[in-house]
Design an enzyme around this catalytic site. Structure first.
Site, PDB file in Angstrom:
ATOM      1  CB  CYS A  70      -0.966  -0.025   1.167  1.00 28.05           C
ATOM      2  SG  CYS A  70      -0.180  -0.069   2.781  1.00 28.05           S
ATOM      3  NE  ARG A 114      -3.805   2.640   3.082  1.00 30.25           N
ATOM      4  CZ  ARG A 114      -3.917   3.432   2.011  1.00 30.25           C
ATOM      5  NH1 ARG A 114      -5.096   3.649   1.466  1.00 30.25           N
ATOM      6  NH2 ARG A 114      -2.879   3.997   1.484  1.00 30.25           N
TER       7      ARG A 114
END
Lengths: 307, 400
Positions: free
Chosen positions: A257, A262
């Protein structure tokens, strides 16, 4: 009376057995399960939330707090905590090699999943997430408590580091240049992926280039959760979502990411829920986008050039 | 005949409106807690803001007036109420953060608590804030509750805040580099433990209370008769000015409720946000304000839409101060004189600069800081008093 009771007992037995087996095998546990196991000495419930302060103002009874930005990362090195630091953390939390580590957090378990990845990386076997995390717990109007439990420390020793769960820049470059056969999965927003923006709104731009790693496909992390209660979608749905973009478990996959947190959420889906061979590239775009001499795919043409 | 009847009729009307505003406050609270978009945190901000406004108005809890009463007239009650508010919150924060933090020496600060780096900026900001308080006639929280009493002058002081904040922002980057960067946020329990920090701070407050009491003029004999009838009780709560110490006690308790449920008590975060937004919109501010977003204080809160919790808190504060003033008969709209107007605008600017450099005002930095056992709160206090002493003669010239 007996006629009704016997089938009822039978049903209860089946439910119980299923509850037991699913809790033993599934990497997910339900909120009910957590509510029951709060005082089980073999279970350690850990909150890892994005927002500081939410744990202190109310958490699942019995849970301890792990702060992702100080407890799980070595900030000056820009790295996850070292083996020694992890041993110290696990010991402080009273964890032994056969403790069932159950993590949960806010934002649909974002950083709880990241915590799960760190625990797996240092070889802890039994790591689960509370399906739905804080969101579901709150929606079900379950009680919070504000005291921090005192935990008897243990002496945790890492014996089996799982370096294969982590991807580093050279591996990602060799996948991008076709020298290694693996899929790349970018879980950022479509605008970050296409290079229209370098960072999501309100977040500092920390890369000098926009775009994505060549060959990467885009499935935003949130696609994997049910918006209503923050739980993961069921495995069949999940398989379909990723298969549509060509990630079907037939070859290893690397997820990334922006700063590498995330994507742990999607790593958990692929590796733990679907059983694919997935690695998480925690250097992510803030490393790759800034690296010298590596190719990018940048459909929007946004590259920092100075004024 | 008509003349004598018209005053009570006006008061009756005011009371009806006051009660309506009370009901409105409750209704909005219900709406917020039931609404999916807002939820229980927004409802808590609204309810707590209202309670704070009600308490401020009923007890006239005003940092400036209480301190001036002591400095100029040797009246101790207000200053003692301030010290009581510090002490109550300090004990309450220890109860709460003691539950949160297992070992204060482990290096974790209690989340959200206003513990900011200790640098010269706190002294400069505190001094300017004290000066601004004296010149404008109140600190920021008191301007807000006096708005509810119909004091038009407060509008000008609050308007002055915005250019003040913008000026503060303009000077921020060099200040940060020279005075703030690298300074540590000192949380007293981290050095010696909870018990020692609590006892030491309570001793300081107790000593200050003793000195204030010792050097005060013998005041009016306190009215000690407790209300005999329901009517008397109603008058005591809704009409008569509360004894100062009741205000101090209530403010301390509200502050503890806030850290337990939401975030530290503070009223300037929305002025930070608004001024930063306006400054950016007019292209006045540097592209980056170094380090500001990670320093704890009212400066830190991030934008969260138009009706943020901070906005709800401040709106409810003004609404319930208005309701309380209407019911008690304290509501009296008054147009300021020229001197007051100049003082309010100029003082407002000083309050803005001071609050910006010290990450909050007498509530966010001083009260919530001392409650949190933050060295930053204690450093702010003497600078504030210094500014106040310099500002009082100016005030006397402006408003003879």
């Amino acid at each position: 009376m007996k006629k009704i009771l016997i089938p009822l007992l039978g049903l209860a037995a089946i439910v119980n057995v299923q509850g037991e087996t699913s809790s033993q095998k599934s990497p997910l546990v339900s909120t009910e399960w957590v509510a029951e196991k709060a005082s089980d000495p073999k279970v350690r419930i850990i909150e890892v939330s994005v927002e500081p302060g939410v744990y202190e103002q109310g958490h699942i009874p019995g849970a301890v707090n792990v702060r992702w930005h100080t407890d799980l990362v070595d900030n000056p090195r820009r790295d996850i905590i070292s083996k020694e630091q992890f041993e110290a953390l696990a010991s402080r939390l009273g964890i032994t090699p056969d403790t069932t580590v159950v993590l949960y957090g806010d934002n649909n378990n974002w950083f709880a999943a990241w915590g799960a990845w760190v625990f797996k990386l240092y070889g802890h076997d039994d790591v689960r997430l509370v399906d739905g995390g804080r969101k579901k717990w709150e929606l079900e109007k379950r009680p919070f408590e504000t005291t921090t439990p005192a935990v008897k420390p243990s002496k945790y020793v890492v014996t089996n580091e799982r370096k294969d769960l982590r991807a580093r820049l050279p591996e990602v470059v060799s996948i991008a240049e076709g020298r290694e056969n693996a899929a790349l999965l970018d879980i950022r927003s479509p605008d970050e992926y296409s290079g229209k923006v370098i960072a999501p709104p309100g977040v500092q731009e920390l890369a000098v280039r926009a775009g994505h790693v060549p060959g990467a496909v885009n499935v935003p992390w949130k696609t994997a959760v049910n918006d209503a209660d923050g739980t993961f979608k069921n495995p069949e749905e999940l398989k379909k979502i990723y298969a549509e973009k060509g990630v079907d478990g037939s070859k290893p996959v690397v997820v990334y990411c922006r700063i590498g947190e995330r994507s742990a959420h999607t790593w958990f889906v692929l590796n733990e829920l679907l059983g694919y061979n997935a690695r998480q590239y925690d250097g992510s775009w803030t490393e790759y986008g800034n690296a010298v001499g590596v190719p990018i795919d940048n459909p929007s043409g946004t590259v920092w050039t100075g004024k | 005949m008509e003349g004598s009847a018209s005053v009570p009729r006006l008061l009756l009307m005011a009371r009806i409106f006051g009660i309506l505003f009370f009901l409105l406050w409750g209704a909005v609270g219900y709406f917020l807690s039931a609404s999916e978009a807002f939820g229980r945190e927004a409802a808590f901000a609204w309810v707590a803001g209202g309670a704070f406004g009600f308490v401020l108005q009923r007890s006239r809890f005003c940092f400036f007036c209480n301190l001036r009463d002591f400095l100029e007239h040797r009246i101790a009650a207000g200053a003692l109420a301030l010290l009581l508010a510090f002490a109550v919150g300090l004990v309450g924060y220890h109860v709460v953060t003691g539950a949160w933090i297992v070992d204060p020496s482990a290096g974790h600060l209690p989340p959200k608590a206003h513990i900011s780096p200790v640098g010269w900026n706190l002294l400069a900001g505190g001094f300017l804030f004290g000066l601004g308080m004296a010149v404008s006639g109140s600190c920021i929280s008191a301007h807000l509750y006096r708005l509810g009493e119909g004091a038009v002058v407060c509008v000008f002081a609050l308007l002055g805040l915005i250019p003040g904040f913008v000026l503060g922002f303009l000077a921020w980057n060099p200040i940060y580099l020279a005075w703030v960067s690298g300074r540590r946020a000192v949380w007293l329990p981290a050095h010696g433990g909870f018990a020692l920090a609590l006892v030491a701070q309570l001793l300081v407050l107790g000593l200050a209370a003793f000195l204030v009491w010792k050097s005060s003029r013998p005041g009016e004999p306190a009215e000690s008769s407790s209300p005999r009838s329901l009517r008397d009780l109603g008058r005591a709560v809704f009409v008569n000015r509360w004894p100062a110490w009741v205000g101090g006690l209530a403010v301390g308790l509200i502050s503890v409720a806030m850290i337990l449920r939401l975030e530290p008590l503070g009223v300037t975060s929305e002025f930070f946000r608004l001024s930063r937004h306006l400054g950016d919109a007019f292209g006045l501010l540097p592209e980056r304000l170094e380090g500001l977003d990670v320093i704890r204080g009212c400066s830190q809160r991030q934008a969260e839409g138009f009706l943020s919790r901070g906005v709800l808190f401040v709106l409810a504060l003004v609404l319930l101060s208005l309701a309380a003033a209407l019911i008690s008969g304290d509501f009296s709209p008054r147009w300021p004189r020229a001197g007051e107007l100049v003082g309010a605008l100029g003082g407002g600017v000083l309050l803005g600069v001071g609050a910006m450099w010290s990450f909050g005002c007498t509530v966010g930095t001083l009260l919530s800081g001392i409650h949190a056992s933050a060295l930053s709160g204690w450093v702010f206090l003497p600078a504030l008093l210094g500014g106040l002493l310099v500002g009082l003669p100016i005030r006397r010239k402006l408003v003879p």
